[in-house]
Design a protein around this motif. Structure first.
Motif, PDB file in Angstrom:
ATOM      1  N   ASP A  17       0.761  -1.186  -0.207  1.00 35.31           N
ATOM      2  CA  ASP A  17       0.086  -0.088   0.001  1.00 35.31           C
ATOM      3  C   ASP A  17       0.840   1.321  -0.109  1.00 35.31           C
ATOM      4  N   ALA A  18       2.190   1.096  -0.202  1.00 40.85           N
ATOM      5  CA  ALA A  18       2.911   2.226  -0.177  1.00 40.85           C
ATOM      6  C   ALA A  18       2.973   2.839  -1.593  1.00 40.85           C
ATOM      7  N   ASP A  19       3.028   4.120  -1.920  1.00 42.64           N
ATOM      8  CA  ASP A  19       3.218   4.669  -3.464  1.00 42.64           C
ATOM      9  C   ASP A  19       4.745   5.291  -3.590  1.00 42.64           C
ATOM     10  N   ALA A  20       4.920   6.088  -2.612  1.00 46.26           N
ATOM     11  CA  ALA A  20       6.231   6.981  -2.825  1.00 46.26           C
ATOM     12  C   ALA A  20       7.653   6.418  -2.493  1.00 46.26           C
ATOM     13  N   VAL A  21       8.578   6.509  -3.008  1.00 42.55           N
ATOM     14  CA  VAL A  21       9.831   5.834  -2.623  1.00 42.55           C
ATOM     15  C   VAL A  21      10.128   5.955  -1.115  1.00 42.55           C
ATOM     16  N   SER A  22       9.978   7.247  -0.687  1.00 41.20           N
ATOM     17  CA  SER A  22      10.423   7.405   0.816  1.00 41.20           C
ATOM     18  C   SER A  22       9.281   6.563   1.593  1.00 41.20           C
ATOM     19  N   HIS A  23       7.805   6.249   1.265  1.00 39.78           N
ATOM     20  CA  HIS A  23       7.316   5.780   1.949  1.00 39.78           C
ATOM     21  C   HIS A  23       7.596   4.148   2.188  1.00 39.78           C
ATOM     22  N   LYS A  24       7.834   3.874   1.028  1.00 35.94           N
ATOM     23  CA  LYS A  24       8.187   2.214   0.772  1.00 35.94           C
ATOM     24  C   LYS A  24       9.560   2.187   1.730  1.00 35.94           C
ATOM     25  N   LEU A  25      10.592   2.812   1.627  1.00 33.68           N
ATOM     26  CA  LEU A  25      11.863   2.669   2.179  1.00 33.68           C
ATOM     27  C   LEU A  25      11.710   2.855   3.636  1.00 33.68           C
ATOM     28  N   LEU A  26      10.979   3.946   3.766  1.00 31.55           N
ATOM     29  CA  LEU A  26      10.941   4.148   5.488  1.00 31.55           C
ATOM     30  C   LEU A  26      10.253   3.032   6.138  1.00 31.55           C
ATOM     31  N   LEU A  27       9.195   2.461   5.640  1.00 27.74           N
ATOM     32  CA  LEU A  27       8.562   1.500   6.072  1.00 27.74           C
ATOM     33  C   LEU A  27       9.434   0.127   6.268  1.00 27.74           C
ATOM     34  N   ARG A  28       9.927  -0.144   5.168  1.00 26.51           N
ATOM     35  CA  ARG A  28      10.907  -1.246   4.916  1.00 26.51           C
ATOM     36  C   ARG A  28      12.240  -1.413   5.857  1.00 26.51           C
ATOM     37  N   ALA A  29      12.676  -0.141   6.019  1.00 25.93           N
ATOM     38  CA  ALA A  29      13.826  -0.044   6.840  1.00 25.93           C
ATOM     39  C   ALA A  29      13.627   0.117   8.306  1.00 25.93           C
ATOM     40  N   GLY A  30      12.342   0.247   8.754  1.00 25.81           N
ATOM     41  CA  GLY A  30      11.755  -0.154  10.012  1.00 25.81           C
ATOM     42  C   GLY A  30      11.786   1.131  10.818  1.00 25.81           C
ATOM     43  N   PHE A  31      11.776   2.714   9.976  1.00 28.42           N
ATOM     44  CA  PHE A  31      11.739   3.814  10.441  1.00 28.42           C
ATOM     45  C   PHE A  31      10.572   4.143  11.033  1.00 28.42           C
ATOM     46  N   ILE A  32       9.448   3.959  10.368  1.00 30.99           N
ATOM     47  CA  ILE A  32       8.264   4.386  10.552  1.00 30.99           C
ATOM     48  C   ILE A  32       7.075   3.145  10.611  1.00 30.99           C
ATOM     49  N   ARG A  33       5.800   3.583  11.332  1.00 24.98           N
ATOM     50  CA  ARG A  33       4.779   2.674  11.205  1.00 24.98           C
ATOM     51  C   ARG A  33       3.429   3.539  11.313  1.00 24.98           C
ATOM     52  N   GLN A  34       2.408   3.297  10.433  1.00 26.65           N
ATOM     53  CA  GLN A  34       1.203   3.762  10.293  1.00 26.65           C
ATOM     54  C   GLN A  34       0.210   3.593  11.523  1.00 26.65           C
ATOM     55  N   LEU A  35      -0.233   4.332  12.292  1.00 28.38           N
ATOM     56  CA  LEU A  35      -1.205   4.405  13.281  1.00 28.38           C
ATOM     57  C   LEU A  35      -2.600   4.338  12.637  1.00 28.38           C
ATOM     58  N   MET A  36      -2.958   5.290  11.878  1.00 27.64           N
ATOM     59  CA  MET A  36      -4.186   5.274  10.966  1.00 27.64           C
ATOM     60  C   MET A  36      -3.735   6.428   9.899  1.00 27.64           C
ATOM     61  N   ALA A  37      -4.709   6.522   8.906  1.00 27.04           N
ATOM     62  CA  ALA A  37      -4.319   7.251   7.827  1.00 27.04           C
ATOM     63  C   ALA A  37      -3.855   8.670   8.065  1.00 27.04           C
ATOM     64  N   GLY A  38      -2.646   9.056   7.831  1.00 30.06           N
ATOM     65  CA  GLY A  38      -2.196  10.302   7.886  1.00 30.06           C
ATOM     66  C   GLY A  38      -1.626  10.598   9.330  1.00 30.06           C
ATOM     67  N   HIS A  39      -1.232   9.392  10.162  1.00 31.51           N
ATOM     68  CA  HIS A  39      -0.665   9.636  11.532  1.00 31.51           C
ATOM     69  C   HIS A  39       0.325   8.399  11.480  1.00 31.51           C
ATOM     70  N   TYR A  40       1.634   8.681  11.868  1.00 35.73           N
ATOM     71  CA  TYR A  40       2.846   7.850  11.865  1.00 35.73           C
ATOM     72  C   TYR A  40       3.498   7.771  13.154  1.00 35.73           C
ATOM     73  N   SER A  41       3.937   7.004  13.786  1.00 40.50           N
ATOM     74  CA  SER A  41       4.851   6.588  14.745  1.00 40.50           C
ATOM     75  C   SER A  41       6.168   6.653  14.008  1.00 40.50           C
ATOM     76  N   LEU A  42       7.370   7.483  14.570  1.00 37.70           N
ATOM     77  CA  LEU A  42       8.424   7.602  14.265  1.00 37.70           C
ATOM     78  C   LEU A  42       9.267   6.546  15.211  1.00 37.70           C
ATOM     79  N   LEU A  43       9.659   5.545  14.496  1.00 37.64           N
ATOM     80  CA  LEU A  43      10.656   4.608  15.446  1.00 37.64           C
ATOM     81  C   LEU A  43      11.908   5.256  15.726  1.00 37.64           C
ATOM     82  N   PRO A  44      12.814   4.544  16.428  1.00 38.22           N
ATOM     83  CA  PRO A  44      14.066   4.921  16.854  1.00 38.22           C
ATOM     84  C   PRO A  44      14.923   5.574  15.672  1.00 38.22           C
TER      85      PRO A  44
END
Length: 573
Positions: A17-44
């Protein structure tokens, strides 16, 4: 920091469900996780990068004499009503009531609140002032997308200048402009300053800093010859002059059964779109208004909003159109209309021998002279500029690109200080409203834009000044005491040399460890393995270039520290 203690939940595959390159990579690299649409938790890892971005912005803001504040995120409605924006901002603002039923809002931005603080300034001797903060903003974005690029909750560095007059504002504006250019250079973001609409902010001069990216939603027109750049909402162009025929002495009706569009008139009657007047009906603050364009042009609604100063505009509904003009779309025109406001694009000025609807279904008019036959026109730029048209400043062909807005600077003047009564005594003891500027940078959006512009097929490639860690020490065989000891010693040495380093001490396959350092984009990797120890060397890899070198164990820490230092110095130069 030990990787075995870090929370870095990397993924093997791109999220579907990720479209932008940054969205894909930040999820894959364990940097962020979505709480709900438009709201993200920033991981360490993301939090570490965010802190480094903030540190760079803070250093540059402090460098121009700005002072850091922290203002509330929840605001009383009364202040927003006084400025006139409680209604003007509309559904973008999160509104709520407290237990006493008082109207409140979550801060979309902080112009009003900083202006309230500025009410304590009393004299011209108290200014200039430049104040800033890092604060969470809330915007009820109808279609959150692209990870951190379009969200509903985000951190903004917003700053505000207060001066006694326009010349003071000019100085504050230029100080911010210089600071922004240094900030984006240090962040590694290829930001382009583009002219932009002030939108609901009000005021005058406005520059938007944009990062070229296919994930962007802004269309930027730019001239590679002279450097002109503008958002589509502000862009103009130098159109080639048009020579029309003599036309008719007066408009002539002709039947056009079944014609419902510009294209129908082209195909069925051979009338070029560039010789047609497109008539749109908009409701502008509750009043029907005719909007006129060339047939092959499209309307930029923000231009109409800016010109009319309207709080709300929308396309009219069919029944509203019928009531205003007596016909349905496809047969609309402004000839003979006297009781409805008319706004026309400048490209129609002086045009003759044009075709438009007759305000009778299935009937059009030919031979229309715009300025002769249409009364009460107000002229402005309304059309969407196209790539290839002439630059308004030098005439060279314009180019276009998609971009993400990462910063914006505005000259607000007295838009907020007058209604909120933020005034001081000038040098003749006259009470004058303060003159104000507003300047913003999206922090998490900047983080995403760094990823958009610094990545390869293996993952993110962080500039050393922003990387979550500047270097990693990868222990290939952690159960081998000699390997583990050398790895620990290198890690300790790098820390003593001031390198922001992590040691990967996990009992995990080497391939997994190497993949994780690549996708997370750590600039320098030192691999300590049993085979290298036999030869007295470790393997040093630079993430950005892929260059691999064998370095003597005793020299490794100093060499990596030197390469980190060179990278940091280059980013600040």
């Amino acid at each position: 920091m030990r990787w075995s203690q870090l929370h870095v939940p990397t993924l093997r595959e791109d999220p579907s469900d990720a479209d932008a390159v940054s969205h894909k990579l930040l999820l894959r690299a364990g940097f962020i996780r979505q709480l709900m649409a438009g709201h993200y938790s920033l991981l360490p890892m993301a939090a570490r990068v965010r802190n480094k971005i903030i540190a760079i912005i803070r250093e540059e803001m402090d460098g121009i004499g700005a002072q850091e504040f922290l203002l509330p995120s929840m605001h009383p409605a009364e202040i927003w009503r006084r400025s006139g924006r409680w209604e003007k901002i509309g559904q973008e603002m999160f509104r709520l009531k407290d237990r006493k039923s008082a109207d409140m809002a979550l801060g979309v931005t902080h112009e009003e609140i900083f202006t309230v603080v500025a009410q304590e300034l009393k004299s011209y001797r108290d200014v200039p002032q430049m104040w800033y903060q890092f604060q969470v903003k809330f915007r009820d974005e109808p279609r959150p997308k692209s990870g951190l690029i379009r969200v509903r909750e985000f951190t903004m560095k917003d700053s505000y200048s207060f001066d006694i007059d326009d010349s003071g504002l000019d100085r504050s504006y230029q100080l911010h402009r210089g600071a922004y250019e240094r900030i984006f250079k240090r962040l590694g973001i290829p930001a382009v300053p583009a002219r932009a609409s002030n939108g609901t902010m009000g005021g005058s001069d406005s520059l938007e800093y944009v990062c070229p990216s296919s994930a962007g939603e802004d269309d930027i027109l730019n001239c590679p010859h002279c450097g002109y750049a503008a958002n589509l909402e502000k862009a103009t162009s130098a159109l080639e002059p048009v020579v029309d025929g003599p036309g008719l002495a007066e408009p002539e009706q002709f039947d056009t059964p079944g014609v419902r569009s510009i294209e129908d008139l082209v195909e069925q009657y051979g009338v070029a779109a560039s010789s047609q007047i497109k008539t749109l009906v908009y409701v502008v603050d509750g009043e029907p208004t005719l909007v006129l364009l060339l047939g092959d042009d499209s309307l930029v609604e923000q231009k109409l909003t800016d010109f009319t100063g309207a709080t709300e505009i929308r396309a009219a509904r069919p029944e509203e159109i019928q009531e205003a003009l007596g016909a349905q779309p496809g047969s609309l025109g402004a000839v003979g209309v006297t009781d409805t406001p008319i706004v026309a694009d400048e490209s129609l000025r002086g045009r003759r021998d044009m075709t438009t609807g007759a305000n009778k279904d299935d009937v059009h008019l030919r031979g229309v002279d715009v300025e002769r036959d249409i009364a009460g026109v107000r002229w402005t730029s309304l059309r969407a500029v196209k790539a290839g048209e002439g630059c308004p400043e030098c005439g060279s062909p314009l180019e276009s690109f998609r971009a993400v807005e990462v910063g914006h600077i505005f000259k607000l003047g007295q838009v907020y200080t007058k209604p909120l009564d933020a005034a001081v005594l000038d040098n003749q003891s006259r009470r004058v409203p303060l003159t104000m500027g507003s300047y913003g940078i999206g922090v998490e959006r900047s983080l995403a834009c760094v990823v958009e512009t610094h990545h390869d097929d293996k993952g993110m490639v962080w500039p050393v000044q922003l990387a979550p860690f500047e270097a990693s020490v990868v222990v290939a065989q952690p159960k081998n005491e000699a390997v583990a000891q050398v790895g620990q010693e290198l890690y300790d040495s790098l820390r003593k040399l001031g390198v922001d380093v992590v040691i990967d001490d996990r009992d995990e396959r080497l391939g997994v460890k190497l993949r994780d350092t690549e996708i997370t984009g750590i600039p320098f990797r030192v691999v300590v393995g049993a085979r290298g120890l036999t030869d007295g060397v470790v393997e040093v890899t630079e993430r950005a270039t892929g260059e691999v070198t064998q370095v003597k164990i005793g020299d490794a820490a100093a060499q990596v520290a030197e390469r980190v230092s060179v990278g940091l110095a280059a980013a600040k130069a």
